[in-house]
Design a protein around this motif. Structure first.
Motif, PDB file in Angstrom:
ATOM      1  N   PHE A 256      37.895  26.204  -5.132  1.00 56.08           N
ATOM      2  CA  PHE A 256      38.689  26.996  -4.201  1.00 56.08           C
ATOM      3  C   PHE A 256      37.831  27.581  -3.088  1.00 56.08           C
ATOM      4  N   LEU A 257      36.586  27.954  -3.400  1.00 53.09           N
ATOM      5  CA  LEU A 257      35.703  28.484  -2.361  1.00 53.09           C
ATOM      6  C   LEU A 257      35.414  27.417  -1.302  1.00 53.09           C
ATOM      7  N   THR A 258      35.207  26.193  -1.752  1.00 53.42           N
ATOM      8  CA  THR A 258      34.972  25.102  -0.794  1.00 53.42           C
ATOM      9  C   THR A 258      36.192  24.876   0.092  1.00 53.42           C
ATOM     10  N   ARG A 259      37.378  24.888  -0.502  1.00 54.66           N
ATOM     11  CA  ARG A 259      38.596  24.716   0.276  1.00 54.66           C
ATOM     12  C   ARG A 259      38.808  25.871   1.251  1.00 54.66           C
TER      13      ARG A 259
ATOM     14  N   THR B 189      36.056  28.300 -15.404  1.00 53.59           N
ATOM     15  CA  THR B 189      36.443  29.193 -14.311  1.00 53.59           C
ATOM     16  C   THR B 189      35.502  29.050 -13.115  1.00 53.59           C
ATOM     17  N   ARG B 190      34.196  28.881 -13.398  1.00 50.35           N
ATOM     18  CA  ARG B 190      33.226  28.723 -12.310  1.00 50.35           C
ATOM     19  C   ARG B 190      33.495  27.456 -11.502  1.00 50.35           C
ATOM     20  N   VAL B 191      33.788  26.374 -12.224  1.00 48.78           N
ATOM     21  CA  VAL B 191      34.075  25.115 -11.519  1.00 48.78           C
ATOM     22  C   VAL B 191      35.310  25.271 -10.637  1.00 48.78           C
ATOM     23  N   LEU B 192      36.350  25.942 -11.205  1.00 49.57           N
ATOM     24  CA  LEU B 192      37.568  26.150 -10.428  1.00 49.57           C
ATOM     25  C   LEU B 192      37.308  27.045  -9.221  1.00 49.57           C
ATOM     26  N   TYR B 193      36.469  28.091  -9.407  1.00 52.84           N
ATOM     27  CA  TYR B 193      36.147  29.002  -8.303  1.00 52.84           C
ATOM     28  C   TYR B 193      35.394  28.264  -7.190  1.00 52.84           C
ATOM     29  N   GLU B 194      34.435  27.437  -7.569  1.00 54.57           N
ATOM     30  CA  GLU B 194      33.686  26.695  -6.563  1.00 54.57           C
ATOM     31  C   GLU B 194      34.607  25.747  -5.776  1.00 54.57           C
TER      32      GLU B 194
ATOM     33  N   SER C   3      38.845  28.121   6.717  1.00 55.91           N
ATOM     34  CA  SER C   3      38.364  29.124   7.674  1.00 55.91           C
ATOM     35  C   SER C   3      37.736  28.458   8.890  1.00 55.91           C
ATOM     36  N   ALA C   4      36.992  27.394   8.661  1.00 56.26           N
ATOM     37  CA  ALA C   4      36.375  26.688   9.772  1.00 56.26           C
ATOM     38  C   ALA C   4      37.426  26.077  10.689  1.00 56.26           C
ATOM     39  N   GLN C   5      38.471  25.516  10.094  1.00 52.86           N
ATOM     40  CA  GLN C   5      39.546  24.933  10.903  1.00 52.86           C
ATOM     41  C   GLN C   5      40.292  25.998  11.705  1.00 52.86           C
TER      42      GLN C   5
END
Length: 295
Positions: free
Chosen positions: A141-144, A134-139, A149-151
């Motif tokens: 999605f957080l990166t995406r 779950t942590r890997v998946l969360y990281e 948000s930056a775009q």
């Protein structure tokens, strides 16, 4: 409050060591019980007093044995002592049975705890793997999300002020007066409850009259606390301040003791208490000495 034990391989190993230790103790207790049972059976099966004395291994029986054959009184004393030895052996056997039952109960509880912790450890490892996935998946999605948000920030137009904010006359939150009132009420209720609880838990004696009514004995005197930490300082305090309340109370106590029996004044006084550190030695020394103004 029971605190759950942390599930770990070290905990399981510790439980296994405890189980091994309990099993060793069970083996020792079983051997002790078997020995006691064999001794009792052998003593009951012995046909002569000599065999009984040898099996009992009792000094008093060995002293009585040479005269038991010629003296009926000695023979009766020998039989009585033998019965006492048998009773003592039986008590030891009963105690060994109780210890054995307790050890076996501990072994059952430890085995149950070992099985439970083993299952918990398997569950913990499974949950750990799921949490890691779950942590890997969360990281990911957080990166995406950060990239998106930056775009969006680059593409959106600059913000602009539509109208000025109105300054409020008073704070909407927190409601200070209500919080203070509720805190005061809750504090009063809690304080009252604590006072009542302490009052209900107090089962001591507050006055000499209470103690006399409960025990049926007269209270000869009461000695207040003195502002000194050691016996030497207490005695120095009484000597330096003979007119203090503590010195006056000790004089009254000494007078009450001496007048408790005018015809036969006490020569020996026993000073005792329910627990250590209540001032027996200090009070005895204070009664024994005669500083200025005391006695």
């Amino acid at each position: 409050m029971h605190r759950p034990e942390l599930v770990s391989i070290e905990g399981l190993q510790a439980l296994e060591r405890q189980i091994k230790d309990v099993r060793d103790r069970i083996s020792g207790a079983e051997a002790t019980r078997a020995g006691l049972e064999a001794e009792i059976a052998a003593m009951n099966a012995a046909g002569t007093r000599g065999e009984q004395a040898a099996l009992a291994n009792d000094a008093q029986l060995n002293r009585l044995l040479p005269r038991a054959a010629n003296d009926d009184g000695i023979a009766q004393a020998f039989d009585t002592r033998l019965e006492q030895v048998l009773q003592r052996k039986q008590i030891e056997l009963t105690r060994a049975d109780q210890q054995l039952r307790a050890l076996r109960g501990s072994e059952i509880e430890l085995n149950r705890a070992l099985d439970q912790q083993g299952e918990d450890l398997i569950t913990l490892q499974q949950l750990t793997r799921e949490a890691e996935a779950t942590r890997v998946l969360y990281e990911y999605f957080l990166t995406r999300f950060n990239e998106t948000s930056a775009q969006q920030g680059i593409q959106q137009a600059d913000s602009r002020i539509l109208s000025d904010a109105v300054m409020p006359l008073e704070a909407a939150e927190p409601r200070t007066y209500l919080i203070l009132a509720m805190s005061g009420i809750l504090g009063l209720m809690l304080g009252t409850g604590l006072v009542l609880l302490r009052e209900m838990r107090n089962n001591g004696f507050r006055t000499a009259q209470d103690l006399e009514a409960f025990t049926g004995y007269s209270v000869l005197g009461q000695i207040p606390s003195m502002p000194s930490s050691t016996r030497r300082k207490v005695l120095q305090y009484l000597s330096d301040k003979p007119t203090s309340a503590a010195a006056e109370f000790i004089r009254n106590l000494r007078t009450s003791i001496m007048l408790s029996n005018v015809d036969k004044p006490p020569k020996v006084i026993l000073s005792t208490s329910s627990v250590p550190g209540e001032g027996k030695t200090t009070n005895s020394l204070a009664l024994a000495q005669k500083p200025v103004g005391l006695g």
